[in-house]
Design a protein around this motif. Structure first.
Motif, PDB file in Angstrom:
ATOM      1  N   LEU A   1       4.026   6.041  12.957  1.00 43.39           N
ATOM      2  CA  LEU A   1       4.368   5.935  11.376  1.00 43.39           C
ATOM      3  C   LEU A   1       3.243   4.390  10.931  1.00 43.39           C
ATOM      4  O   LEU A   1       2.727   4.634  10.454  1.00 43.39           O
ATOM      5  CB  LEU A   1       4.988   5.984  10.589  1.00 43.39           C
ATOM      6  N   SER A   2       4.115   3.247  11.131  1.00 43.13           N
ATOM      7  CA  SER A   2       3.489   1.681  10.911  1.00 43.13           C
ATOM      8  C   SER A   2       2.323   2.345  11.565  1.00 43.13           C
ATOM      9  O   SER A   2       1.536   1.454  10.756  1.00 43.13           O
ATOM     10  CB  SER A   2       4.879   0.806  11.153  1.00 43.13           C
ATOM     11  N   GLU A   3       2.394   2.428  12.827  1.00 44.62           N
ATOM     12  CA  GLU A   3       0.943   2.100  13.473  1.00 44.62           C
ATOM     13  C   GLU A   3      -0.422   3.175  12.346  1.00 44.62           C
ATOM     14  O   GLU A   3      -1.423   3.022  12.409  1.00 44.62           O
ATOM     15  CB  GLU A   3       0.764   2.599  14.579  1.00 44.62           C
ATOM     16  N   ARG A   4       0.160   4.746  12.336  1.00 44.55           N
ATOM     17  CA  ARG A   4      -0.875   5.252  11.804  1.00 44.55           C
ATOM     18  C   ARG A   4      -0.759   4.508  10.074  1.00 44.55           C
ATOM     19  O   ARG A   4      -2.717   5.099   9.388  1.00 44.55           O
ATOM     20  CB  ARG A   4      -0.454   6.698  11.607  1.00 44.55           C
ATOM     21  N   ARG A   5      -0.383   3.651   9.604  1.00 44.05           N
ATOM     22  CA  ARG A   5      -0.069   3.176   8.467  1.00 44.05           C
ATOM     23  C   ARG A   5      -1.238   2.072   8.374  1.00 44.05           C
ATOM     24  O   ARG A   5      -2.325   2.578   7.726  1.00 44.05           O
ATOM     25  CB  ARG A   5       1.221   3.196   7.441  1.00 44.05           C
ATOM     26  N   ALA A   6      -1.108   1.073   9.739  1.00 43.22           N
ATOM     27  CA  ALA A   6      -1.747   0.072   9.935  1.00 43.22           C
ATOM     28  C   ALA A   6      -3.508   0.958  10.061  1.00 43.22           C
ATOM     29  O   ALA A   6      -4.517  -0.297   9.611  1.00 43.22           O
ATOM     30  CB  ALA A   6      -1.037  -0.564  10.734  1.00 43.22           C
ATOM     31  N   ARG A   7      -3.583   2.045  10.847  1.00 40.17           N
ATOM     32  CA  ARG A   7      -5.267   2.107  11.378  1.00 40.17           C
ATOM     33  C   ARG A   7      -5.805   2.688   9.936  1.00 40.17           C
ATOM     34  O   ARG A   7      -6.897   2.798  10.050  1.00 40.17           O
ATOM     35  CB  ARG A   7      -4.918   3.021  12.429  1.00 40.17           C
ATOM     36  N   ALA A   8      -5.107   3.392   9.560  1.00 41.23           N
ATOM     37  CA  ALA A   8      -5.577   3.987   7.847  1.00 41.23           C
ATOM     38  C   ALA A   8      -6.420   2.861   7.190  1.00 41.23           C
ATOM     39  O   ALA A   8      -7.300   2.994   6.557  1.00 41.23           O
ATOM     40  CB  ALA A   8      -4.368   5.124   7.237  1.00 41.23           C
TER      41      ALA A   8
ATOM     42  N   LEU B   1       1.240  -1.431   0.103  1.00 37.67           N
ATOM     43  CA  LEU B   1       0.085   0.523   0.168  1.00 37.67           C
ATOM     44  C   LEU B   1       0.765   1.388  -0.060  1.00 37.67           C
ATOM     45  O   LEU B   1       2.227   1.145   0.982  1.00 37.67           O
ATOM     46  CB  LEU B   1      -0.875   0.036   1.285  1.00 37.67           C
ATOM     47  N   MET B   2       1.128   1.941  -1.453  1.00 37.11           N
ATOM     48  CA  MET B   2       1.500   2.874  -1.702  1.00 37.11           C
ATOM     49  C   MET B   2       1.100   4.234  -0.604  1.00 37.11           C
ATOM     50  O   MET B   2       0.323   4.221  -0.136  1.00 37.11           O
ATOM     51  CB  MET B   2       1.984   3.179  -2.886  1.00 37.11           C
ATOM     52  N   PHE B   3       2.674   4.497   0.200  1.00 34.98           N
ATOM     53  CA  PHE B   3       1.861   6.202   1.171  1.00 34.98           C
ATOM     54  C   PHE B   3       2.991   7.196   0.595  1.00 34.98           C
ATOM     55  O   PHE B   3       4.403   6.736   0.272  1.00 34.98           O
ATOM     56  CB  PHE B   3       2.633   5.992   2.721  1.00 34.98           C
ATOM     57  N   GLU B   4       2.951   8.414   0.449  1.00 32.02           N
ATOM     58  CA  GLU B   4       3.857   9.540   0.450  1.00 32.02           C
ATOM     59  C   GLU B   4       4.751   9.270   1.946  1.00 32.02           C
ATOM     60  O   GLU B   4       3.997   9.201   2.814  1.00 32.02           O
ATOM     61  CB  GLU B   4       2.716  11.189   1.031  1.00 32.02           C
ATOM     62  N   LYS B   5       5.612   9.708   1.483  1.00 29.57           N
ATOM     63  CA  LYS B   5       6.884   9.831   2.535  1.00 29.57           C
ATOM     64  C   LYS B   5       6.564  10.367   3.620  1.00 29.57           C
ATOM     65  O   LYS B   5       5.909  12.101   4.085  1.00 29.57           O
ATOM     66  CB  LYS B   5       8.068  10.413   1.835  1.00 29.57           C
ATOM     67  N   ASN B   6       6.583  10.286   4.781  1.00 31.54           N
ATOM     68  CA  ASN B   6       6.340  10.564   6.361  1.00 31.54           C
ATOM     69  C   ASN B   6       4.812  10.866   6.019  1.00 31.54           C
ATOM     70  O   ASN B   6       4.373  11.564   6.831  1.00 31.54           O
ATOM     71  CB  ASN B   6       7.320  11.618   6.711  1.00 31.54           C
ATOM     72  N   SER B   7       4.035  10.269   5.332  1.00 31.66           N
ATOM     73  CA  SER B   7       2.595  10.296   5.756  1.00 31.66           C
ATOM     74  C   SER B   7       2.049   8.782   5.918  1.00 31.66           C
ATOM     75  O   SER B   7       2.351   8.513   5.672  1.00 31.66           O
ATOM     76  CB  SER B   7       2.026  10.890   4.621  1.00 31.66           C
ATOM     77  N   ALA B   8       0.299   9.089   6.283  1.00 30.49           N
ATOM     78  CA  ALA B   8      -0.306   8.133   6.671  1.00 30.49           C
ATOM     79  C   ALA B   8      -1.664   7.907   5.293  1.00 30.49           C
ATOM     80  O   ALA B   8      -2.392   7.359   5.776  1.00 30.49           O
ATOM     81  CB  ALA B   8      -0.974   7.884   7.799  1.00 30.49           C
ATOM     82  N   ARG B   9      -1.582   8.686   4.644  1.00 31.13           N
ATOM     83  CA  ARG B   9      -2.780   9.230   3.897  1.00 31.13           C
ATOM     84  C   ARG B   9      -2.427   8.162   2.723  1.00 31.13           C
ATOM     85  O   ARG B   9      -1.872   7.687   1.867  1.00 31.13           O
ATOM     86  CB  ARG B   9      -2.435  10.743   3.498  1.00 31.13           C
ATOM     87  N   LEU B  10      -3.589   7.258   2.462  1.00 30.29           N
ATOM     88  CA  LEU B  10      -3.557   6.311   1.488  1.00 30.29           C
ATOM     89  C   LEU B  10      -3.971   6.968  -0.003  1.00 30.29           C
ATOM     90  O   LEU B  10      -4.543   7.892  -0.375  1.00 30.29           O
ATOM     91  CB  LEU B  10      -4.905   5.233   1.404  1.00 30.29           C
ATOM     92  N   THR B  11      -2.984   6.431  -0.966  1.00 24.57           N
ATOM     93  CA  THR B  11      -2.907   7.230  -2.177  1.00 24.57           C
ATOM     94  C   THR B  11      -3.783   6.141  -3.134  1.00 24.57           C
ATOM     95  O   THR B  11      -4.615   5.905  -2.064  1.00 24.57           O
ATOM     96  CB  THR B  11      -1.309   6.213  -2.769  1.00 24.57           C
ATOM     97  N   GLN B  12      -4.360   6.602  -4.016  1.00 20.11           N
ATOM     98  CA  GLN B  12      -4.762   6.099  -4.846  1.00 20.11           C
ATOM     99  C   GLN B  12      -5.067   4.693  -5.443  1.00 20.11           C
ATOM    100  O   GLN B  12      -6.166   3.948  -4.985  1.00 20.11           O
ATOM    101  CB  GLN B  12      -5.379   7.158  -6.305  1.00 20.11           C
ATOM    102  N   GLN B  13      -3.538   4.199  -5.500  1.00 24.14           N
ATOM    103  CA  GLN B  13      -3.723   2.873  -5.978  1.00 24.14           C
ATOM    104  C   GLN B  13      -4.028   2.039  -4.402  1.00 24.14           C
ATOM    105  O   GLN B  13      -4.380   0.924  -4.648  1.00 24.14           O
ATOM    106  CB  GLN B  13      -2.078   2.899  -6.400  1.00 24.14           C
ATOM    107  N   ALA B  14      -2.948   2.739  -3.136  1.00 27.43           N
ATOM    108  CA  ALA B  14      -3.576   2.170  -1.913  1.00 27.43           C
ATOM    109  C   ALA B  14      -5.363   1.621  -1.559  1.00 27.43           C
ATOM    110  O   ALA B  14      -5.336   0.748  -1.337  1.00 27.43           O
ATOM    111  CB  ALA B  14      -3.018   2.599  -0.373  1.00 27.43           C
ATOM    112  N   ARG B  15      -6.437   2.686  -2.080  1.00 30.99           N
ATOM    113  CA  ARG B  15      -7.015   3.156  -1.755  1.00 30.99           C
ATOM    114  C   ARG B  15      -7.972   1.365  -3.302  1.00 30.99           C
ATOM    115  O   ARG B  15      -8.617   0.341  -2.766  1.00 30.99           O
ATOM    116  CB  ARG B  15      -8.139   3.649  -1.935  1.00 30.99           C
ATOM    117  N   GLU B  16      -7.624   1.602  -4.243  1.00 35.91           N
ATOM    118  CA  GLU B  16      -7.917   0.151  -5.421  1.00 35.91           C
ATOM    119  C   GLU B  16      -7.728  -1.129  -4.227  1.00 35.91           C
ATOM    120  O   GLU B  16      -8.340  -2.284  -4.833  1.00 35.91           O
ATOM    121  CB  GLU B  16      -7.222   0.923  -6.864  1.00 35.91           C
ATOM    122  N   ASP B  17      -6.172  -1.037  -3.621  1.00 39.55           N
ATOM    123  CA  ASP B  17      -5.974  -2.407  -4.123  1.00 39.55           C
ATOM    124  C   ASP B  17      -7.113  -2.358  -2.682  1.00 39.55           C
ATOM    125  O   ASP B  17      -7.235  -4.065  -2.518  1.00 39.55           O
ATOM    126  CB  ASP B  17      -4.453  -2.233  -3.103  1.00 39.55           C
TER     127      ASP B  17
END
Length: 147
Positions: free
Chosen positions: A86-93, A34-50
């Motif tokens: 950051l890993s926690e925020r990404r998993a929660r996102a 799941l791709m994220f911007e560097k230092n961000s937990a916001r999902l990219t469009q590709q991550a949403r599609e996945d």
């Protein structure tokens, strides 16, 4: 995280009350990049599609009763403390998107961040190939003091 055998491991769920750990079968897991911007937990469009594809599978009759662990991982480009958060925020996102947007039952999902700790024993370096969320089938949940 305690190895049991192969890729079946116990994972403690941080901040759970009562204390909780889950036995996860990563032999039947999916590593999702799941791709994220560097230092961000916001999902990219590709991550949403996945995640949309994943939600279809999780909501299918064959998987509708199973529970899963979403584990976030980072590369080594920040401090260990920063990468853990950051890993926690990404998993929660990822979990939040599955629940709020794709109607996966939240009682079936747990989100945990592992920071830059390797999943499979191989060293982690810098770069997007290390920024993954892995999903694993939960075999068992233990409640109580499980130190």
């Amino acid at each position: 995280v305690k190895p049991v055998k192969g890729k079946i491991i116990w994972v403690r769920i941080p901040k759970a009350r009562p204390p909780m750990r889950v036995l996860v079968n990563y032999k039947r897991s999916r590593a999702m990049r799941l791709m994220f911007e560097k230092n961000s937990a916001r999902l990219t469009q590709q991550a949403r599609e996945d995640l949309e594809i994943l939600a279809q599978a999780l909501n299918s009759p064959q998987l509708a009763k199973a529970r899963y662990l979403l584990s976030g991982h980072t590369d080594t480009s920040g401090s260990r403390r920063h990468n853990q958060r950051l890993s926690e925020r990404r998993a929660r996102a990822a979990m939040r998107y599955l629940v709020e947007e794709l109607e996966v039952d939240p009682s079936r999902l747990f989100a945990v961040g592992f920071g830059e700790d390797p999943f499979d024993g191989r060293p982690v370096g810098r770069g997007p190939e290390n920024r993954i969320v892995r999903i694993g089938l939960i075999l068992r949940v233990d409640l109580g003091n499980n130190d």
